[in-house]
Scaffold this active site. Structure first.
Site, short mmCIF file in Angstrom:
data_model
loop_
_atom_site.label_atom_id
_atom_site.label_comp_id
_atom_site.label_asym_id
_atom_site.label_seq_id
_atom_site.Cartn_x
_atom_site.Cartn_y
_atom_site.Cartn_z
CD GLU A 213 -2.16 -3.60 0.98
OE1 GLU A 213 -2.46 -3.59 2.20
OE2 GLU A 213 -2.63 -3.30 -0.09
CE1 TYR B 138 -0.95 -1.15 -1.71
CE2 TYR B 138 0.04 -2.37 -3.60
CZ TYR B 138 -0.76 -2.23 -2.71
OH TYR B 138 -1.48 -3.56 -2.44
#
Ligand code: GDP
Ligand code: MN
Length: 397
Positions: free
Chosen positions: A207, A119
């Site tokens: 993101e 992530y």
């Protein structure tokens, strides 16, 4: 302003960041040609909506409950069938709300072999007023979930704007993610590209979830979500052109065309206020008197009669609105202009709910006179508390 994954990936590509080759498809007939231009042997078909969680999402009827806005396929035919099935349907994910979002575009991408899912995000940290990196070894999952269950697996730090991005920032991320060998170098370069993109394009949020290590051991951005500062769009023509209006709240979109600061909320009292501070105070006091605002609306200091009329129309078009509170403190804004706008709007669209008006400041007498002689059924209020009290009482019968 948010953009689609395929647009974000195209931006990433232009900064040299590693992404897969892909094609965007808006009509089913284009799917086969598009998929045929990619190498395979795996084609990933991805619904393009401004919401995450597509992989675990499900489509509405027909075949309600059928899983998957992200599908791995093994042939050009299968890929184009999937694209055809997705286009035009409504996909519900945990981020869309129960009403879901209609899929108008599908991205077909060359499939990647995944060895690890990580992530990574960049955002503006409001506490430090700096750009922050957030990374975790737990990719592919909701970061909120990771933060709740295993917060120790998240590393986050901000970058000093004076020095900007430095290679040690990238190395710090690489070690936290357990990268090794050539991946460390790739990570340092990739983080630098992302930071540069973030600054140059006035991003608010980038993101990459997941950032993967491929079977070949290389870093790649497998998903990309980006949001940009709406107030900077005037100097970001390229980003502004990526806007997909079909993804936005219809009322907010209409408001933005008239340069009104409007945000839809889920309460029952429509508010028309001038000045962001007064708008916030108005929302607070509605809460205090036991109800909830249906919107935030700042008509600004230089609103014209037309702008006020439009604002009023947007408020009354909201079916949840059971009462309206107009709260104006005329400084630069003149009360008579607001009054004229309100009267014109009511004449045009009608008024089916109670309307409370509190005017104060420049030309207040003239404004009150316009409303009084208009024949409209308006409840006049003297101050903020009185106005909130009256509108809440009117709504609750
Ligand atoms: P999201 O569900 O909206 O976040 O969409 P993603 O693009 O993140 O895709 C969801 C999941 O699908 C990823 O976490 C991967 O596990 C899987 N996936 C997406 N693309 C590929 C691919 O090229 N190869 C493989 N093997 N899996 C993929
Ligand atoms: Mn994702």
């Amino acid at each position: 302003m948010n953009i689609h994954e395929y647009q974000a990936k195209s931006l990433l590509r232009s900064y040299g960041a590693p992404v897969s080759d892909g094609r965007i498809v808006t009509r089913a007939e284009e799917a086969k040609t598009a998929a045929g231009e990619l190498d395979g042997p795996v084609w990933v078909v991805k619904a393009q909506i401004h919401a995450g969680g597509r992989g675990k999402g499900s489509f509405k009827e027909p075949d309600a409950g059928e899983k998957g806005g992200v599908r791995l396929t093994k042939s050009v035919e299968e890929a184009s069938d999937e694209a055809r099935r997705m286009l035009g349907r409504t996909l519900v994910t945990h981020q869309t709300g129960p009403e879901g979002k209609q899929v108008g575009r599908v991205y077909i991408e060359d499939g990647s072999g995944i060895s690890r899912e990580l992530y990574l995000a960049l955002l503006v940290d409001r506490q430090t007023s700096r750009i922050s990196f957030v990374c975790s070894t737990e990719g592919g999952m909701d970061i909120e979930e990771v933060a709740a269950s295993t917060p120790d697996r998240i590393l986050s730090f901000s970058v000093d704007p004076v020095t900007g991005y430095q290679p040690f920032h990238g190395r710090r991320i690489a070690y936290a993610l357990g990268l090794e060998g050539k991946q460390v170098k790739q990570c340092v370069a990739l983080m630098g590209m992302l930071y540069r993109l973030f600054v140059e394009k006035d991003a608010e949020m980038v993101e990459i979830n997941p950032l993967i290590v491929t079977d070949e051991g290389d870093l790649k951005c497998l998903d990309a979500k980006m949001g940009f500062d709406g107030n900077a769009l005037y100097r970001q023509q390229e980003i502004a052109s990526l806007r997909d209006e079909s993804e936005e709240d219809a009322k907010e979109l209409q408001a933005s065309k008239y340069d009104l600061n409007y945000i839809a909320l889920d309460g029952e009292i429509g508010c028309m206020v001038n000045g962001a501070g007064l708008a916030m105070a108005t929302m607070d006091i509605i809460k205090l008197y036991g109800s909830a605002p249906a919107n935030f609306l700042d008509v600004g200091g230089s609103a014209t009669k037309e702008k006020v009329t439009e604002a009023f129309k947007i408020i009354t078009s909201d079916k949840n609105v059971k009462g309206i509170l107009v709260n104006i403190f005329g400084g630069i804004m003149r009360c008579d202009v607001i009054a004229e706008g309100v009267v014109a709007a009511v004449k045009e669209v009608g008024l089916e709910v109670p309307l409370v008006v509190r005017l104060e400041g420049t030309n207040v007498e003239k404004g009150k006179e316009i409303i009084k002689t208009s024949g409209l059924n308006v409840i006049a209020a003297d101050d903020l508390a009185d106005a909130a009290d009256k509108v809440v009482k009117a709504v609750n019968g």
